[in-house]
Every structure is written in C-alpha cells, then in structure tokens.
Design an enzyme around this catalytic site. Structure first.
Site: not given
Ligand code: BGC
Length: 493
Positions: A37, A57, A70, A95, A140, A184-185, A326, A328, A396
């Site tokens: 990313q 690609h 890229d 991280r 990741h 990760n996830e 993680n 959100y 996260e």
């Molecule tokens: C991921 C990240 C992503 C973030 C926001 C998480 O699920 O680990 O790579 O950028 O969410 O979408």
C-alpha cells in the site's frame, strides 16, 4: 459538609467529569502501513512479482483507468523522511509489513534478494536510531506470485515456505524487532480464494477460503513454535496475529437477531480466534456443525470446512503472546426473511444473515467505514471476555476521507475512539498494550487512491510524492505528549 460533597460528586458524575481521560503508563501510540500500500518500487532491485502486482496489472491491461501501487507513496525511497515524520508526531512505534517477494522474489529460499533484505534492515535501523519501536507484519497480502502459481494458501506446502520466510526475518532482524505479527486479517485476504475481487482472485467460493484459512492457521502456529524453539530465549520478543471483525450488534432485541449475531461473530472472529485464543482450541462448534450440515445437504462426501486432528488442535491452541485487533466500525446484524441474501458461502453457511450499518452513523470516505466510537470499547471487552483476558494490541484503527488537510473529523474520530479505549481499560479492566492509527501516510486503498486514511497527505500526481501533515497530527502530538485526551473533541454523552 457531607451533603455538599455528595452533591458535588453527583454533579461531577452526571456531567461526565469523572471519565478518566488519562492513558496509563506504558500505553503505546503508533501508526501503521503495509508494504504493497505504501512502498511502491514494485520491480526495483530484484523484487519479485506479488499477487497484487499481478492482479492490478491484469486489471489495468483491461482497463487503463485501473490504479496500481507501482509507485504509491514511494516509501521505498522516502523512508527516512517518513521516520522523521513519525518522530515529529511523537509516535512510540511504527507498524509496517515486509514484502515477501522483495526479500524472496520467488517466495522460497532459492533466491535471496540482498537489496530487499538491506531495505528493511535500513528502515529498522532508522526507526531504532530515532527511538521508534519497529512492529513487523510478515504478511499483509502480497504473496510472491511464484508461490501462487503453486496454489498459494490453498496448497499446504505454503506452511513450509512461510516458516522458511519467517526464519529469515527472525534471523536478520530479530535482534532489533521484538514485536511480530504473522498475518494481517486472514478474514479479509482469504476472500481472494472465493472471489475475483481481491488477489489472488481464485473463484472457489465455499471451498477455497476455508482451505486457505486452514493453512494460514497452521502456518501461523508453525512460526510461533519456530520462534519458541529457536529464537525466543535470545531475542525475547513477542509473536501474535492480527484479526479483524467490525463490532457486530443485533439490529433488534429479537431472539432471532441475537442468535444471528452470535453465529455471525463465530463465522467472522471465532473462525480464526477460537483455534488460537480459546481454551479448547479448534474451530467454533457452530461453524463446524453448520458447514458440515450444509455440505451434506449439497450432496458432498465431506464438509467444505477442513478438520484439524487432535495434534493440530493442540499445536495451534495458545500460539500467541498478544492479540492484534483491527477495528474501524460496527455492523447491525439481523436474520433475513429471504434466503436470496445469502447465496454464497460463508454467508450461506451462516444462514440468511444480513450485516448492515445504521445510515445515521456518519462517514466521509467509504460508507462502510462509519463513525461508531462505542464499537471500540465493546469490541475490546468482547475479545477480553471471550479469550481469557488476553493482552490486546490495537493494530489498526482510523478514519478515511477524501484528503482534507484540515481533517477535524479525523481528530474527532481519534479522540473519541481513544476515549472508548480508555473506558475499556479503566472501567472494564481490559488489557490494552497500545493503539495504531491507520495509516501513517495516504495509502493505495486496494484499487483506489481517492479514499484516504493517512495522517500525512501524499500528492500522488507529483512524481516527488511530497507529504503534508494533516491537522490531526497536531492533536495526536499533544495527546502523546500529555498522555491525556483534550475535552474539546469529546462527543457529549
Ligand atoms: C487493512 C488495510 C486497509 C484498511 C482500510 C484493513 O482491512 O488491513 O490494509 O487499508 O483496512 O481499508
């Protein structure tokens, strides 16, 4: 006098003044990123092709408008500047993830790319020399394409290859890296084995993702034991995994929605957490039962969910030094009255369950990332209650918008999610090690640059990729310095 004191205390409680807004000693603040990313330099200095290079690609070949990573934020060439940015905010840790194909272009040990090894060595040294703790994710989502050609996570040979790769990382960096995240996830990336939406775009719904997850869990355990057997006594670090689930809450108080929420939780979180973090180990009973029944009804000779034998149940159980979380947002869970909502596994294995969000929850970027600070305290407590009061590292958490420099909503997000973390610590006695803001710089958000999570704005149209600190970094700096939350951004309760 006594009455007066009681009245003052009562007033303080009713206006919320007793909320403890101070971070305990030792609580860590950091920011995060992932190699694909942010690094760019996708084919620089011997790096091999990853499954995300291949997918982006090939999509771009069909549609030239498709974005790739890229170059992205080009952290590969800007890492020193980024370390200074982290330092300026005052972060305790960074991280980041290692790109497997940058160090092992073919994934196995047949080619070791010295330039790739040097890059992470330099980044780690730069962090350590600036008093920033490196926290390293091994995977990741950017698998070497060469290993995907052999089946990727659907082939159990991946367990050996992942162990070889981890061994290389422990050997080269373990003297300075004390915090390791294996994966990760997995809940997110195994979808690449059930749809064409994300890499590796293997369209095997109902089978591919369970198989990949099974091998991910085994590979995680193998690496944990590798650390125990060969590195822990000298390096004295910690190894964990990062799991994700948005906080699931029943849409109504009906028994049906409450049951649906529990099933959903076990299929999302329990799938990966139960084998590692529960006292019994293995997949959650409800998941085993439902997939087996569904498979039988489909006329299959065995469950689409692979089984762990007793050896593997024991070998995987307890392979953690912390829980990477993680988080959100939140989801409202309900039982649908039509089966049309759930035609593809794992959704159809769960039953007809709908996960949606309350339209009144605010958002600025992607509408699935809505503002729900309450979810933070509840999720921390849920994990702590379900998994023996495990130490939780928030790996996260962050806000996305369209790139505002004056990102007051991100400041509000962080302050109120932090406050929820503090409630979990002070009121619920949850063990929380630290918090990672996602992301340090604006990232390639898995096909788009228009949704921005960064604390530092990146101008993606300028070849020099200049960074600009957003307003929220000043709020963060002062929180980290004072170890206290400003009342100013707190939502009124
Ligand atoms: C991921 C990240 C992503 C973030 C926001 C998480 O699920 O680990 O790579 O950028 O969410 O979408």
């Amino acid at each position: 006098m006594k009455n007066l004191l009681a009245a003052v205390l009562l007033a303080a409680v009713s206006c919320g003044a007793t909320r403890n807004l101070t971070f305990p000693d030792g609580f860590w603040f950091g920011a995060g990123s992932a190699a694909y990313q942010v690094e760019g330099a996708w084919n620089t200095s011997g790096k091999g092709e990853s499954i995300w290079d291949r997918l982006s690609h090939s999509k771009q070949a069909l549609n030239p408008q498709t974005e790739t990573a890229d170059v992205a934020a080009d952290q590969y060439h800007h890492y020193k500047e980024d370390v200074q940015g982290l330092k300026k905010v005052g972060f305790n840790f960074y991280r980041f993830s290692v790109s497997w194909p940058r160090v092992l272009p073919k994934g196995d040990l047949s080619v070791i790319n010295q330039d790739g090894l040097d890059y992470y060595n330099n980044l780690i040294n730069e962090l350590v020399n600036n008093d920033i703790v490196p926290i390293v994710t091994m995977y990741h989502w950017d698998l070497p394409q060469h290993l995907q050609d052999l089946g990727g996570f659907a082939n159990d040979i991946i367990i050996d290859y992942f162990e070889d790769y981890a061994n290389l990382l422990f050997t080269h960096y373990g003297d300075r890296v004390k915090w390791w995240i294996t994966f990760n996830e997995p809940l997110s990336f195994v979808n690449g084995y059930s749809s064409t939406m994300i890499a590796p775009a293997v369209n095997a719904p109902g089978v591919g993702l369970y198989l990949a997850a099974h091998n991910v869990l085994k590979a995680h355990a193998r690496v944990y034991h590798l650390y125990d057997d060969h590195f822990r006594s000298q390096q004295r670090g910690k190894v964990g995994i990062t799991l994700n689930t948005e906080y699931p809450m029943p849409k109504t108080n009906s028994e049906a929605d409450i049951n649906a929420t529990e099933i959903y939780l076990q299929f999302q979180l329990g799938w990966f957490a139960h084998p590692i973090y529960s006292s019994e180990g293995d997949y959650p009973a409800v998941m085993k039962e439902r997939v087996a029944n569904k498979s039988r009804a489909e006329g299959l000779p065995r469950s689409r969910l692979p089984e762990f034998d007793e050896h593997w149940v024991k070998y995987i159980r307890g392979t953690h030094d912390f829980y990477g979380m993680n988080l959100y947002t939140a989801n409202l869970i309900s039982l649908s009255n039509t089966t049309a909502d759930a035609t593809v596994p794992p959704n159809s294995d769960m039953g007809s369950i709908i996960a949606e969000q309350d339209p009144s929850w605010p958002y600025e970027g992607l509408n699935s990332f809505r503002y729900t600070p309450f979810a933070m305290r509840k999720m921390l407590k849920l994990i702590s209650d379900n998994y023996n009061n495990v130490s939780i590292f928030i790996t996260e958490n962050g806000w996305c918008d369209h790139g505002e420099i004056n990102d007051t909503m991100r400041a509000r997000f962080l302050v109120n999610y932090y406050a929820a973390v503090l409630d979990a610590i002070h009121l619920d006695n949850v063990n929380v090690i630290g918090h990672t803001t996602w992301a340090f710089v604006d990232t390639f958000e898995w096909f788009t640059y228009s949704t921005r999570f960064g604390l530092f704005y990146v101008n993606f149209t300028d070849p020099a990729r200049p960074r600009t600190p957003k307003f929220s970094t000043t709020i963060l700096s002062s929180i980290i310095k004072t170890r206290k939350l400003p009342e100013e951004y707190l939502d009124k309760e």
